[in-house]
Design a protein around this motif. Structure first.
Motif, PDB file in Angstrom:
ATOM      1  N   SER A 224       0.848  -1.188   0.000  1.00 52.17           N
ATOM      2  CA  SER A 224       0.000   0.000   0.000  1.00 52.17           C
ATOM      3  C   SER A 224       0.879   1.230   0.000  1.00 52.17           C
TER       4      SER A 224
ATOM      5  N   SER B 265       0.360   5.643   0.670  1.00 52.24           N
ATOM      6  CA  SER B 265      -0.577   6.722   0.945  1.00 52.24           C
ATOM      7  C   SER B 265       0.193   8.022   1.096  1.00 52.24           C
TER       8      SER B 265
ATOM      9  N   PRO C 204      -0.644   1.017  -9.148  1.00 53.28           N
ATOM     10  CA  PRO C 204      -0.097   1.928  -8.137  1.00 53.28           C
ATOM     11  C   PRO C 204       1.423   1.934  -8.104  1.00 53.28           C
TER      12      PRO C 204
ATOM     13  N   LYS D 260       1.001  11.322  -7.614  1.00 53.51           N
ATOM     14  CA  LYS D 260       0.041  11.145  -6.521  1.00 53.51           C
ATOM     15  C   LYS D 260      -0.042  12.424  -5.675  1.00 53.51           C
TER      16      LYS D 260
ATOM     17  N   TYR E 182      -4.524  10.640  -0.276  1.00 51.43           N
ATOM     18  CA  TYR E 182      -4.526   9.689  -1.379  1.00 51.43           C
ATOM     19  C   TYR E 182      -4.090   8.345  -0.805  1.00 51.43           C
TER      20      TYR E 182
ATOM     21  N   ASP F 142      -3.575   4.069  -2.016  1.00 49.06           N
ATOM     22  CA  ASP F 142      -3.811   2.959  -2.926  1.00 49.06           C
ATOM     23  C   ASP F 142      -3.359   1.663  -2.268  1.00 49.06           C
TER      24      ASP F 142
ATOM     25  N   ARG G 149      -2.660  -2.702  -3.261  1.00 49.50           N
ATOM     26  CA  ARG G 149      -2.748  -3.846  -4.153  1.00 49.50           C
ATOM     27  C   ARG G 149      -2.701  -5.084  -3.284  1.00 49.50           C
TER      28      ARG G 149
ATOM     29  N   ARG H   4      -7.078  -1.116  -5.337  1.00 52.67           N
ATOM     30  CA  ARG H   4      -8.053  -0.088  -4.962  1.00 52.67           C
ATOM     31  C   ARG H   4      -7.355   1.251  -4.770  1.00 52.67           C
ATOM     32  N   THR H   5      -8.051   2.306  -5.119  1.00 47.66           N
ATOM     33  CA  THR H   5      -7.515   3.654  -4.929  1.00 47.66           C
ATOM     34  C   THR H   5      -8.610   4.548  -4.367  1.00 47.66           C
TER      35      THR H   5
ATOM     36  N   GLY I 224      -6.666   1.595 -10.411  1.00 52.23           N
ATOM     37  CA  GLY I 224      -5.409   2.232 -10.068  1.00 52.23           C
ATOM     38  C   GLY I 224      -5.530   3.742 -10.199  1.00 52.23           C
TER      39      GLY I 224
END
Lengths: 449, 462
Positions: free
Chosen positions: B31, B33, B113, B121, B146, B148, B150, B169-170, B196
């Motif tokens: 992940s 962020s 991502p 981002k 933000y 994301d 996977r 997911r985003t 993505g």
């Protein structure tokens, strides 16, 4: 167990010139038993561990975590954290706590580890959970089933070290059980829960948890939706503890320095009734959230937040403490997968002078709130708006009367604090970070039919 | 992700001492962020986790063990621990040779991502910050985030199943604080999709920021919300969590099986207004709760739960379905490999009707119009639920008038379903995180503009 302190100290020593580096690691062994209908529904045994690496380079902070203690993956996390720092905006208040700041004159030594729990067999834990469910069913003939009965424990080790020479390690155990009883038939169903928690296996009281769940579910049988009106409200200790969780968030240094709290700019002012004294004291070994040091390795201490109604302080980590010119007061909280935030670990109101029964004596009509729902969506620590679902009992002439359901209670957080008329004597440390106490609020809006 | 021989050996070890069913679930998560708060790029975070959970079912008992050690030895230890924990009376099932199941994806991720530069981002955060602050000086704080993730999963079980999925997911969120004479108010908007970085082809960061900022500004002039029973109109997308709480949870087969649902024994019965058709659709392309296979390897599918007011089926996971001798409905989900799966919703939608949303409001003489919500909560055993409204207006003489402050709505699921008396022809969805027994999973809710004839509104105004 793994040598966590050695791991984080070694990692912190890898700081490059001009770089501040902190490593935080935790390792937990857990057992979780759920039972249903006299059988073990699931038994989970698990270990989890992870490391968070934080670097600060010229005021730029970067962070990365890995849910493992494997050296190569920790190396990758360190590289990620350094890369992440390149993109951050420089911030003069970022930086790691110094070893001097981390020490405290009144640092305490706490024994939060139960060897007895560490040695308790899985069989004993399974037997405990089955007994909890059986006791709940047997407590009252109107209990028709048990929706949920579980036992869980954790043996946790933590360590944090930094390139400034901060080193702290600690270990703690927790054990707890929860049961939810279902009373009555079909449309008449009501539920109520009971719980018990402690550090040692023998601290748990399954009989009390079972009796509480039975009492709390059966006393709601026949509940109806009352008409809307304004009236005094009495919070059950569990409800008070939830409310303290919301207040703790509003008193966190982070909410304060970023202007996201009803308490911004109100230090020194009367924000609550004079009977309200609120503190966070993780040095109290009775509190389930007690710790010797915070998540940045700073010695824990008692922090007075509201004293006799006057706002006296906030809960700071190193960043928010520097930004507020007060310095950290040892209130950093985190998991290995996040940077340190700040918050309460052992928040409590000071008890009053009367028992819950005596406190209700003079009440002609009031609502006793046994449980609330929608606390997260219904409370806003910035605007102060407060509106939550509730169920409980009417209080008439000082005694419990008819049960009520499907109501909301509303006010604002600042108003509730000023309207606290009395705090009970029944202080009880609950699982999590807060203590429960019965509290009387002189007026709220109850919405119903 | 793992060698098939190792999987087969682990399952065989899990059932060596008896048992009816064994499963191994392998997960690798990454992940990233970033957060812009207080005008600063405050934090970039990267994280990695991987591990496996082994489950052994014997009779009524499930034993579970999980490990971050994906070596053959680590998996063997987990299999032994799970087998030791499963102590019911159960037969000696054999491991059937693994056969790979291929499940068609609903959509492809185009901008993964890990290949999207960090600077891109961060750029969307800066655009949101500027756009929110441009709404006026009353906007004092802006937090744009933000995130994301996977998640690659593999499921193999003793019934011969072998399936894999790769889930991305985003999510993008903006929270604003507005300050005025009446104090401070917040406004939040947080769209998310199973995609993505191409999320930003369909959502505009400036627009998200404007919605959040205007929501906070509007609330500055809001008066106290009413207290008591009122007709409530829910704008498309803004009220779907009501159905997630009012009946979604009560239709989860594990709760039904525990006799902890007011909907137990009601299949085939009229449980809702004929205007209500409710589906749970794990294959709605790009949606927040979408996936190809669930966390037990069952393909996601579209399940009709209530059709024209009649209860048609519950949602099922592998264990509950196996007991009933029926297939899983693809609703077995878990937060991570550290958790046991249970019955969970995916994308839960109340389908559109025929009316015009404006006519619906015009035909409401007096009521509450809800345009944004927070979360909710339900007690499935009693059916009582709440949900928080964060932006709402009064309806007076068929017109939307003044804003009112945040308040909780409370109702009873079965009663509320019967009180749906108008459903419009529009539709929108809302991304959220659903919590159940301590596990959070991404879900979406969706609904057209609709009216509930009566709900209790928990404000303070008489």
């Amino acid at each position: 167990m793994a040598d966590l302190l050695g791991l984080v100290v070694d990692l912190a020593e890898r700081a490059a010139p001009g770089e501040e580096l902190e490593a935080y690691a935790s390792h937990t062994r857990e057992t979780d038993v759920k039972v249903f209908d006299g059988e073990v529904e699931s038994l989970t045994v698990a270990e989890r561990a992870g490391v968070g690496v934080r670097v600060v380079i010229e005021g730029r902070q970067g962070f990365a975590w890995a849910a493992t203690l494997e050296p190569e993956i920790i190396d990758a996390a360190l590289a990620d954290a350094r890369d992440n720092a390149r993109f951050a905006t420089p911030d003069e208040w970022h930086g790691l706590v110094t070893a001097e700041e981390a020490r405290s004159n009144d640092a305490v030594t706490l024994d939060l580890w139960s060897e007895e729990l560490a040695r308790t067999t899985t069989d004993a834990k399974v037997a405990f959970a089955l007994e909890l469910e059986a006791a709940t069913r047997a407590a009252d003939p109107r209990v028709r089933g048990v929706e949920y009965a579980s036992y869980g424990d954790g043996l946790t080790e933590l360590a944090v070290a930094s390139s400034h020479g901060v080193q702290a390690a600690s270990q703690r155990t927790t054990a707890g059980c929860v049961v939810i009883a279902m009373a009555g038939e079909d449309a008449q169903t009501q539920t109520g829960y009971g719980l018990s928690a402690g550090r040692a296996f023998s601290d748990l009281d399954p009989a009390k948890a079972a009796a509480d769940a039975a009492t709390r579910s059966t006393r709601l049988l026949g509940a109806t939706q009352p008409p809307s009106r304004r009236l005094p409200v009495v919070f059950d200790p569990l409800v008070t503890a939830s409310l303290l969780g919301v207040l703790g968030a509003a008193l966190s240094g982070e909410a304060i320095v970023k202007g996201r709290s009803i308490f911004v700019g109100r230090e020194g002012e009367s924000v609550a009734a004079p009977c309200v004294t609120l503190q966070d004291d993780p040095t109290n070994a009775d509190a389930h959230g007690a710790t010797m040091h915070d998540a940045e390795g700073v010695a824990s201490r008692r922090n007075d937040l509201i004293v006799e109604g006057v706002l006296r302080g906030f809960l700071h980590n190193t960043y928010t403490g520097r930004r507020s010119n007060t310095g950290t007061n040892g209130a950093a909280v985190r998991s290995f997968a996040s940077t340190p935030g700040c918050g309460a670990r052992a928040i409590s109101l000071s008890p009053g002078t009367r028992s819950p029964e005596d406190l209700m004596t003079g009440l002609e009509e009031a609502l006793y709130v046994q449980s609330v729902s929608g606390l997260h969506s219904g409370t806003n620590p910035v605007s102060g708006d407060f509106s939550v679902g509730a169920e409980g009992l009417m209080v008439r002439d000082g005694a419990f009367a008819e049960p009520v359901r499907e109501v909301t209670i509303a006010s604002t957080l600042p108003r509730i604090l000023l309207d606290i008329a009395e705090v009970g004597t029944d202080l009880e440390w609950l699982p999590g970070s807060a203590a429960g106490l019965t509290v009387l609020v002189s007026e709220m809006t109850m919405s119903g039919a | 992700m793992l060698d098939e021989d190792v999987l087969q050996q682990t399952l065989t070890r899990a059932l060596r001492d008896g048992g009816d069913f064994a499963e191994i679930f392998v997960e690798r998560r990454s992940s990233s962020s970033a957060q812009l708060d207080d005008g600063k790029i405050e934090e970039l975070v990267s994280g990695h986790a991987s591990g496996a959970g082994v489950r052994v079912v014997r009779g009524e008992t499930t034993g579970y063990a999980h490990t971050a050690d994906l070596t053959g030895e680590g998996l063997r230890n987990a299999a032994e621990a799970a087998a030791a924990a499963a102590r019911g009376n159960g037969g000696g099932a054999q491991v059937i040779a693994l056969t790979r199941r291929h499940v068609e994806r609903t959509h492809e991720v185009t901008d993964a991502p890990e290949t999207t530069p960090k600077a891109r981002k961060l750029e969307v955060l800066a655009r949101a910050d500027d756009a929110a602050r441009a709404r006026g000086d009353s906007i004092r704080q802006v937090r744009a985030a933000y995130a994301d993730g996977r998640r690659r999963i593999l499921v193999a079980n003793s019934e011969g199943l072998l399936a894999e999925d790769d889930q991305v997911r985003t999510r993008f969120s903006v929270q604003c604080v507005a300050v005025g004479d009446t104090g401070m108010q917040t406004g939040t908007e947080a769209p998310g999709r199973s995609v993505g970085f191409e999320l930003f082809d369909e959502i505009d960061p400036e627009e998200v920021a404007r919605i959040a900022a205007d929501r906070a500004l509007t609330m500055l002039s809001a008066r106290p919300a009413p207290s008591g029973k009122l007709p409530v109109v829910l704008r498309r997308g803004a009220g779907a969590v009501l159905f997630h709480e009012a009946c979604g949870h009560g239709l989860e087969a594990d709760l039904v099986g525990r006799d902890a649902s007011v909907f137990r024994g009601q299949v085939g019965e009229q449980v809702a207004s004929p205007l209500v058709t409710l589906v749970d659709d794990g294959r709605y392309a790009r949606e927040w709760g979408t996936f190809a296979i669930d966390d037990e390897g069952a393909p996601a599918q579209r399940n009709v739960l209530i059709e024209d007011g009649v209860l048609t089926d519950y949602m099922w996971d592998h264990l509950r379905a196996r007991k009933e001798g029926r297939p899983s409905s693809g609703n077995g989900r878990r937060e991570t490999y550290e958790h046991l799966p249970m019955v969970r919703m995916t994308n839960t939608f109340l389908l559109s009707g025929e009316g015009d949303p404006d006519d619906l409001i015009a035909s409401t003489p007096h009521g509450l119009y809800c345009t944004a919500l927070g979360g909710g909560q339900v007690n499935t055993a009693t059916g009582d639920f709440v949900f928080g409204v964060t932006e709402a207006y009064l309806i007076e003489d068929g017109k939307v008038t003044e804003p009112v402050r945040a308040a909780q709505l409370i109702g009873n699921g079965p009663e509320t379903l019967r009180l749906v008396d108008a459903v419009a022809n529009d539709f929108d969805t809302w991304a959220g995180t659903c919590g159940k027994e301590g596990q959070g999973v991404p879900v979406s809710s969706g609904q057209p503009t609709l009216r509930v004839a009566e709900l209790t509104v928990g404000g303070t105004a008489g």
